[in-house]
Enzyme design. Structure first.
Site, short mmCIF file in Angstrom:
data_model
loop_
_atom_site.label_atom_id
_atom_site.label_comp_id
_atom_site.label_asym_id
_atom_site.label_seq_id
_atom_site.Cartn_x
_atom_site.Cartn_y
_atom_site.Cartn_z
N GLU A 83 72.23 98.41 64.64
CA GLU A 83 73.04 99.47 65.24
C GLU A 83 72.49 99.96 66.59
O GLU A 83 72.77 101.08 67.01
CB GLU A 83 73.17 100.63 64.27
CG GLU A 83 74.00 100.28 63.04
CD GLU A 83 74.38 101.50 62.24
OE1 GLU A 83 75.58 101.81 62.18
OE2 GLU A 83 73.46 102.16 61.70
N HIS A 102 69.90 108.68 65.25
CA HIS A 102 70.93 108.31 64.27
C HIS A 102 70.29 108.36 62.88
O HIS A 102 69.23 107.76 62.66
CB HIS A 102 71.47 106.92 64.53
CG HIS A 102 72.32 106.40 63.41
ND1 HIS A 102 73.49 107.03 63.03
CD2 HIS A 102 72.16 105.35 62.56
CE1 HIS A 102 74.02 106.37 62.01
NE2 HIS A 102 73.23 105.36 61.71
#
Length: 244
Positions: A83, A102
């Protein structure tokens, strides 16, 4: 482990990024998953992110430098986070953002799946949430059968668009992404996003919640001028925990 052969970043930023990983783990924001990045302080179109590993184990030699397309510029022989496109596309869209966290923090995820309760700031430490965090719906960009992960630049751009000019965005059934104008502020905001989620969940059991107004939230941002206080405290606690 020796330092990675980074192209531009300062040693101070590298060490702060290592500490950021450890702080986020020690404060319960990340576990074996999740990641924190920093924009290269010597080249704004690059960013720094650990290789694919648990945040609590990151050391300086684990840091990889990327361009905004998510291409590793060093450490090509090491696995990298799938990601990473979260980071590259937000940095591309937001020149003001210097760091990104994140996470899948368990107190925040419920607010990403109960769309009738907007995630808004409930205390003065959380003014950075402003008018509240929007929810990124990956189905709108990736169709009905994704695994909810930001696997490519297209999904990364869609997430960046959902974030807009805000400081946080929820990701339905996944977690959240928080940004800041410095690495220390991004870590602070990630920690207090988790705190805010716990406070609101507890308050909702008692009755309707009186959130901060947008004016109050903006005024409360002044607390971030004291960023060194929590940063130094959290850093010391994280380092002490690693020596036990």
């Amino acid at each position: 482990m020796s330092a990675s052969p980074l192209v531009n970043a300062s040693p101070e930023l590298l060490q702060d990024l290592v500490d950021a990983n450890h702080i986020l783990f020690n404060e319960g924001v990340v576990d074996a998953f999740g990641h924190v990045s920093a924009r290269d302080d010597r080249r704004s179109d690059h960013f720094l992110l650990a290789r694919n590993m648990a945040p609590g184990s990151v050391e300086v030699g684990d840091i990889v430098e990327f361009d905004l397309d998510g291409k590793a510029l060093n450490g090509e022989d090491r696995r990298v986070y799938l990601e990473r496109f979260i980071h590259g596309e937000i940095y591309r869209a937001r020149p003001d953002v210097m760091a990104i966290v994140h996470s899948h923090s368990p107190s925040v995820v419920p607010f990403s799946i109960v769309k009738s309760v907007r995630f808004k700031p409930a205390c003065h430490m959380c003014g950075f949430l402003g008018h509240g965090a929007d929810i990124f719906e990956i189905r709108d960009a990736g169709g009905p059968a994704t695994d909810l992960l930001i696997r490519d630049q297209h999904l990364g751009k869609a997430l960046a668009d959902s974030l807009g000019s805000s400081n946080a965005v929820l990701m339905r059934g996944h977690g959240s992404t928080v940004v800041g104008p410095t690495l220390k502020q991004a870590v602070y905001r990630a920690v207090y996003t988790e705190v805010n989620a716990k406070l609101v969940a507890d308050a909702l059991r008692l009755g309707p919640v009186e959130y901060l107004s947008l004016e109050e939230a903006n005024a409360a941002l002044a607390i971030e001028k004291e960023i060194e206080r929590p940063w130094q405290f959290w850093k010391a606690a994280a380092r002490a925990a690693r020596t036990k």
